[in-house]
Scaffold this active site. Sequence first.
Site, PDB file in Angstrom:
ATOM      1  N   HIS A  62       9.263   2.375   3.346  1.00  0.00           N
ATOM      2  CA  HIS A  62       9.435   1.269   2.575  1.00  0.00           C
ATOM      3  C   HIS A  62       8.206   1.483   1.570  1.00  0.00           C
ATOM      4  O   HIS A  62       9.055   2.212  -0.308  1.00  0.00           O
ATOM      5  CB  HIS A  62       9.372  -0.133   2.147  1.00  0.00           C
ATOM      6  N   GLU A  63       7.409   1.527   1.406  1.00  0.00           N
ATOM      7  CA  GLU A  63       6.231   2.369  -0.018  1.00  0.00           C
ATOM      8  C   GLU A  63       6.576   4.017  -0.322  1.00  0.00           C
ATOM      9  O   GLU A  63       6.355   4.153  -1.581  1.00  0.00           O
ATOM     10  CB  GLU A  63       4.966   1.613   0.720  1.00  0.00           C
TER      11      GLU A  63
ATOM     12  N   HIS B 111      14.242  -1.839  -6.364  1.00  0.00           N
ATOM     13  CA  HIS B 111      15.481  -1.966  -5.081  1.00  0.00           C
ATOM     14  C   HIS B 111      16.720  -1.943  -5.371  1.00  0.00           C
ATOM     15  O   HIS B 111      17.080  -1.771  -6.144  1.00  0.00           O
ATOM     16  CB  HIS B 111      14.529  -3.206  -5.568  1.00  0.00           C
TER      17      HIS B 111
ATOM     18  N   HIS C  27       8.928   3.758  -2.768  1.00  0.00           N
ATOM     19  CA  HIS C  27       8.674   4.137  -4.629  1.00  0.00           C
ATOM     20  C   HIS C  27       7.641   4.998  -5.127  1.00  0.00           C
ATOM     21  O   HIS C  27       8.043   5.342  -6.032  1.00  0.00           O
ATOM     22  CB  HIS C  27       7.732   2.675  -4.322  1.00  0.00           C
TER      23      HIS C  27
END
Length: 427
Positions: free
Chosen positions: A208-209, A218, A212
Amino acid sequence: MKKTLILALAFLAMLTACTQDDLTFEEPTSNSEAINSEISEDQSGEIITINNFKGEPIEFIKRSDNAYQVDDMVFTNEQFLQIQEMYSGNRSVAISNTSRRWPDFTVRYAIASNFNNPSRVYAAIQSIESQIDCINFIEINCTSPESVSWKDSNSKTPVIIGSNPCETQDYIKFISGSGSVSSSSVGRIGGKQFIQISNAASTGTVIHEIGHALGLFHEQQRSDRNNHLIYNPQNAQTGSGGNFVIPTNQVSVGPFDFNSIMLYSSYTFSNGNGPVLTKLDGSTYTVQRNAFTSGDVAILEDIHNDPTIPIANTSRTLIDYETSPDTQYFEHRYFVHFNLNQSPYTLPSSKVVHYSITTETSNIGGVPNNTQISVQYYTKALSPGQSTYTLHDVITTDKIFDFGQPSGLQYERWLDIEESCSEYYIQ
């Protein structure tokens, strides 16, 4: 079919926070995970509030390193000033689709020597590389010692001790987050940037990170969010409204994806009075933190692929070659088509294509579930001057069906072309 995510190339217009991503008041299912490790419990620093175009507040924490943080997303001082100017009405700022991408889709990274359980990083990178053909993670080794410490027990801002010869490169440094916080800069910001990972975070949180850092925001901040979700602001924690703002400028591709690894769950930032987000029928949902979805992959490829490189699509035609009373002969003819900007692309020079044909043989010995798979590899030189080429012809023997049941060996075949990221992409 492509779905969308909100990209870093539009981050100046978005500014909603990231993540308590899977903070939930319900039991997670087998494919969802409560990731409290992404929540910053006691971030320290000056609070700066900016109202977005709808008058809703977005709270930034100005850190001691002059960066600005909204949950797990970190922005440089330059980015923050551009955001501030945009929302003040002075101008509308948008980043081009190349300015925050990683050149050649190559991401250099280093892992701090005191990073807890680095296998999580390696597993996350392996997962991403298995899904995206043209991404390339390169671990770099800085020769001079470097360590990370924290100012005090209440600070989330790392203090870097020692020199680092890698400062001349753009790269990601994985460091252990203090407490339960995990965070990442959005897109490539130049030089060294951090991904902080909590000791309790899972491999899915690391993915997930990294999402980014590759340029993703999102899923629930898409322009069509309200066609799929209901936002209940009365159930959101005080000061968290900016996390659910739909920005006026964004880039999104394809349908809304409830399986995206970048989506908030129903109870993210809930104040305990009920779900913050529900489906249109009022039902709640959980989120997965296992891997990127095909939509996550599609949007990353969209923003990182070189627009001057053609895309190769494949197709197959089945031709009834010959039929006898008990046997059918089918010719499987495989083609490759080159396109650029959705138009046929004529090869200006010869090109060598490597491909394979996988054959699945079933009904072996008359047992339907008895199957065998074999793979054959080929190389073919394509002459210039065309946009469509025949790659391969395969003659197979298929038995006639009796009342819908196969009476002999059955075959299924498919073609896979090896992607050549400097010459063509596979779609």
